[in-house]
Design a protein around this motif. Sequence first.
Motif, PDB file in Angstrom:
ATOM      1  N   GLN A 115       0.837  -1.197   0.000  1.00  0.00           N
ATOM      2  CA  GLN A 115       0.000   0.000   0.000  1.00  0.00           C
ATOM      3  C   GLN A 115       0.879   1.256   0.000  1.00  0.00           C
ATOM      4  OE1 GLN A 115      -2.512   0.314   3.465  1.00  0.00           O
ATOM      5  NE2 GLN A 115      -3.329   2.300   2.877  1.00  0.00           N
ATOM      6  N   ALA A 116       1.941   1.251   0.810  1.00  0.00           N
ATOM      7  CA  ALA A 116       2.838   2.398   0.899  1.00  0.00           C
ATOM      8  C   ALA A 116       3.552   2.636  -0.431  1.00  0.00           C
ATOM      9  CB  ALA A 116       3.861   2.174   2.016  1.00  0.00           C
ATOM     10  N   LYS A 117       4.031   1.560  -1.058  1.00  0.00           N
ATOM     11  CA  LYS A 117       4.713   1.692  -2.353  1.00  0.00           C
ATOM     12  C   LYS A 117       3.765   2.243  -3.408  1.00  0.00           C
ATOM     13  CE  LYS A 117       7.046  -1.899  -3.834  1.00  0.00           C
ATOM     14  NZ  LYS A 117       7.581  -3.265  -4.006  1.00  0.00           N
ATOM     15  N   GLU A 118       2.551   1.724  -3.450  1.00  0.00           N
ATOM     16  CA  GLU A 118       1.567   2.172  -4.435  1.00  0.00           C
ATOM     17  C   GLU A 118       1.258   3.656  -4.260  1.00  0.00           C
ATOM     18  OE1 GLU A 118      -3.099   1.301  -5.445  1.00  0.00           O
ATOM     19  OE2 GLU A 118      -1.890  -0.392  -4.762  1.00  0.00           O
ATOM     20  N   LEU A 119       1.068   4.075  -3.025  1.00  0.00           N
ATOM     21  CA  LEU A 119       0.757   5.472  -2.724  1.00  0.00           C
ATOM     22  C   LEU A 119       1.904   6.384  -3.164  1.00  0.00           C
ATOM     23  CD1 LEU A 119      -1.072   6.474   0.480  1.00  0.00           C
ATOM     24  CD2 LEU A 119       0.662   7.964  -0.439  1.00  0.00           C
ATOM     25  N   LEU A 120       3.143   6.011  -2.823  1.00  0.00           N
ATOM     26  CA  LEU A 120       4.301   6.841  -3.171  1.00  0.00           C
ATOM     27  C   LEU A 120       4.574   6.824  -4.675  1.00  0.00           C
ATOM     28  CD1 LEU A 120       6.769   6.129  -0.220  1.00  0.00           C
ATOM     29  CD2 LEU A 120       5.263   8.099  -0.559  1.00  0.00           C
ATOM     30  N   GLN A 121       4.350   5.677  -5.327  1.00  0.00           N
ATOM     31  CA  GLN A 121       4.545   5.606  -6.776  1.00  0.00           C
ATOM     32  C   GLN A 121       3.598   6.561  -7.488  1.00  0.00           C
ATOM     33  OE1 GLN A 121       3.977   1.428  -7.506  1.00  0.00           O
ATOM     34  NE2 GLN A 121       6.032   0.889  -6.839  1.00  0.00           N
ATOM     35  N   LYS A 122       2.345   6.613  -7.044  1.00  0.00           N
ATOM     36  CA  LYS A 122       1.378   7.540  -7.643  1.00  0.00           C
ATOM     37  C   LYS A 122       1.777   8.986  -7.359  1.00  0.00           C
ATOM     38  CE  LYS A 122      -2.736   4.611  -7.533  1.00  0.00           C
ATOM     39  NZ  LYS A 122      -4.021   4.370  -6.865  1.00  0.00           N
ATOM     40  N   TYR A 123       2.252   9.243  -6.146  1.00  0.00           N
ATOM     41  CA  TYR A 123       2.593  10.607  -5.736  1.00  0.00           C
ATOM     42  C   TYR A 123       3.788  11.149  -6.514  1.00  0.00           C
ATOM     43  CZ  TYR A 123       3.990  14.518  -2.756  1.00  0.00           C
ATOM     44  OH  TYR A 123       4.348  15.757  -2.290  1.00  0.00           O
ATOM     45  N   VAL A 124       4.835  10.356  -6.649  1.00  0.00           N
ATOM     46  CA  VAL A 124       6.045  10.854  -7.314  1.00  0.00           C
ATOM     47  C   VAL A 124       6.116  10.489  -8.792  1.00  0.00           C
ATOM     48  CG1 VAL A 124       7.414  10.903  -5.204  1.00  0.00           C
ATOM     49  CG2 VAL A 124       7.491   8.885  -6.632  1.00  0.00           C
ATOM     50  N   GLY A 125       5.257   9.576  -9.253  1.00  0.00           N
ATOM     51  CA  GLY A 125       5.246   9.198 -10.654  1.00  0.00           C
ATOM     52  C   GLY A 125       6.380   8.272 -11.056  1.00  0.00           C
ATOM     53  N   VAL A 126       6.885   7.484 -10.116  1.00  0.00           N
ATOM     54  CA  VAL A 126       7.949   6.525 -10.410  1.00  0.00           C
ATOM     55  C   VAL A 126       7.313   5.166 -10.643  1.00  0.00           C
ATOM     56  CG1 VAL A 126       9.964   5.333  -9.471  1.00  0.00           C
ATOM     57  CG2 VAL A 126       9.664   7.762  -9.061  1.00  0.00           C
ATOM     58  N   ILE A 127       7.697   4.541 -11.740  1.00  0.00           N
ATOM     59  CA  ILE A 127       7.171   3.216 -12.062  1.00  0.00           C
ATOM     60  C   ILE A 127       8.272   2.198 -11.810  1.00  0.00           C
ATOM     61  CG2 ILE A 127       6.231   1.764 -13.899  1.00  0.00           C
ATOM     62  CD1 ILE A 127       5.426   4.550 -15.220  1.00  0.00           C
ATOM     63  N   PRO A 128       7.961   1.120 -11.077  1.00  0.00           N
ATOM     64  CA  PRO A 128       9.007   0.128 -10.800  1.00  0.00           C
ATOM     65  C   PRO A 128       9.433  -0.586 -12.079  1.00  0.00           C
ATOM     66  CG  PRO A 128       6.889  -0.711 -10.083  1.00  0.00           C
ATOM     67  CD  PRO A 128       6.680   0.715 -10.513  1.00  0.00           C
ATOM     68  N   SER A 129      10.722  -0.850 -12.190  1.00  0.00           N
ATOM     69  CA  SER A 129      11.191  -1.578 -13.368  1.00  0.00           C
ATOM     70  C   SER A 129      10.805  -3.042 -13.220  1.00  0.00           C
ATOM     71  CB  SER A 129      12.708  -1.438 -13.511  1.00  0.00           C
ATOM     72  OG  SER A 129      13.352  -2.032 -12.421  1.00  0.00           O
ATOM     73  N   THR A 130      10.413  -3.638 -14.325  1.00  0.00           N
ATOM     74  CA  THR A 130       9.943  -5.025 -14.276  1.00  0.00           C
ATOM     75  C   THR A 130      11.089  -6.012 -14.220  1.00  0.00           C
ATOM     76  OG1 THR A 130       9.808  -5.015 -16.677  1.00  0.00           O
ATOM     77  CG2 THR A 130       7.767  -4.571 -15.467  1.00  0.00           C
ATOM     78  N   SER A 131      12.263  -5.606 -14.671  1.00  0.00           N
ATOM     79  CA  SER A 131      13.390  -6.537 -14.624  1.00  0.00           C
ATOM     80  C   SER A 131      14.074  -6.442 -13.267  1.00  0.00           C
ATOM     81  CB  SER A 131      14.388  -6.226 -15.739  1.00  0.00           C
ATOM     82  OG  SER A 131      14.970  -4.964 -15.517  1.00  0.00           O
ATOM     83  N   ASN A 132      14.177  -7.566 -12.614  1.00  0.00           N
ATOM     84  CA  ASN A 132      14.850  -7.621 -11.331  1.00  0.00           C
ATOM     85  C   ASN A 132      16.196  -8.296 -11.549  1.00  0.00           C
ATOM     86  OD1 ASN A 132      15.736  -7.920  -8.730  1.00  0.00           O
ATOM     87  ND2 ASN A 132      13.800  -8.695  -7.933  1.00  0.00           N
ATOM     88  N   PRO A 133      17.304  -7.568 -11.360  1.00  0.00           N
ATOM     89  CA  PRO A 133      18.610  -8.140 -11.669  1.00  0.00           C
ATOM     90  C   PRO A 133      18.960  -9.373 -10.827  1.00  0.00           C
ATOM     91  CG  PRO A 133      18.850  -6.046 -10.541  1.00  0.00           C
ATOM     92  CD  PRO A 133      17.391  -6.228 -10.851  1.00  0.00           C
ATOM     93  N   GLN A 134      18.355  -9.511  -9.657  1.00  0.00           N
ATOM     94  CA  GLN A 134      18.665 -10.661  -8.810  1.00  0.00           C
ATOM     95  C   GLN A 134      18.036 -11.944  -9.342  1.00  0.00           C
ATOM     96  OE1 GLN A 134      17.448  -9.554  -4.859  1.00  0.00           O
ATOM     97  NE2 GLN A 134      19.555  -9.066  -4.326  1.00  0.00           N
ATOM     98  N   LYS A 135      16.955 -11.836 -10.111  1.00  0.00           N
ATOM     99  CA  LYS A 135      16.248 -13.029 -10.555  1.00  0.00           C
ATOM    100  C   LYS A 135      16.786 -13.588 -11.871  1.00  0.00           C
ATOM    101  CE  LYS A 135      12.002 -12.183  -8.091  1.00  0.00           C
ATOM    102  NZ  LYS A 135      10.569 -12.059  -8.144  1.00  0.00           N
ATOM    103  N   LYS A 136      17.691 -12.848 -12.501  1.00  0.00           N
ATOM    104  CA  LYS A 136      18.261 -13.331 -13.746  1.00  0.00           C
ATOM    105  C   LYS A 136      19.221 -14.477 -13.443  1.00  0.00           C
ATOM    106  CE  LYS A 136      17.997  -9.075 -16.365  1.00  0.00           C
ATOM    107  NZ  LYS A 136      18.746  -7.994 -16.976  1.00  0.00           N
ATOM    108  N   VAL A 137      18.967 -15.613 -14.057  1.00  0.00           N
ATOM    109  CA  VAL A 137      19.819 -16.771 -13.860  1.00  0.00           C
ATOM    110  C   VAL A 137      20.412 -17.143 -15.206  1.00  0.00           C
ATOM    111  CG1 VAL A 137      19.908 -19.177 -13.136  1.00  0.00           C
ATOM    112  CG2 VAL A 137      18.378 -17.590 -11.965  1.00  0.00           C
ATOM    113  N   THR A 138      21.714 -17.199 -15.249  1.00  0.00           N
ATOM    114  CA  THR A 138      22.357 -17.572 -16.501  1.00  0.00           C
ATOM    115  C   THR A 138      22.647 -19.064 -16.454  1.00  0.00           C
ATOM    116  OG1 THR A 138      24.504 -17.003 -15.568  1.00  0.00           O
ATOM    117  CG2 THR A 138      23.405 -15.306 -16.878  1.00  0.00           C
ATOM    118  N   ALA A 139      22.287 -19.731 -17.531  1.00  0.00           N
ATOM    119  CA  ALA A 139      22.523 -21.176 -17.610  1.00  0.00           C
ATOM    120  C   ALA A 139      23.969 -21.414 -17.998  1.00  0.00           C
ATOM    121  CB  ALA A 139      21.586 -21.795 -18.631  1.00  0.00           C
ATOM    122  N   ARG A 140      24.654 -22.208 -17.223  1.00  0.00           N
ATOM    123  CA  ARG A 140      26.036 -22.541 -17.532  1.00  0.00           C
ATOM    124  C   ARG A 140      26.083 -23.979 -18.009  1.00  0.00           C
ATOM    125  NH1 ARG A 140      27.815 -19.897 -12.240  1.00  0.00           N
ATOM    126  NH2 ARG A 140      28.214 -17.772 -12.877  1.00  0.00           N
TER     127      ARG A 140
END
Length: 155
Positions: A115-140
Amino acid sequence: MDQHQTKSDQVTLQELTQAIFSVNRHAKTATDPKYLYLLKRKALEKLVVEGKAKKVGLHFSRNPRNSRQQSDVLVSAGDYFFHMPPSKEDFDNLPHLGSLNQTYRNPKTHMALSQAKELLQKYVGVIPSTSNPQKKVTARNYQKPVFKRLGESYR
């Protein structure tokens, strides 16, 4: 008030400061707090520009990076006080208040992080990036170990 805005679009200072408090509290323990701290900083900067918050002064940071002396800007917004990184102008324009007063605590609030993130995102107009660098797994490609007889070269 604009005819396209409804009463529900208007966010109170109380709600904003509670959202900032909640985001800040969660950022301290998050595995990747950069986005949460970005939301907090952008919201505080916007509140200062709108005259709803005031930069009070500079405090020595409790957790300085690289064991160097570091200062943070103390911002007063509603019933809350927050710290944020200083700009060059802040060092020229704000008084230095010395060390942080450990006896003051912000009022407790219970607002869900989502709820807090949603409220602040609307207030400041920042949209979260959909790519999360931690979830990228490279296949070796798995390579079987090569065993040589004693004395043979591995090349």
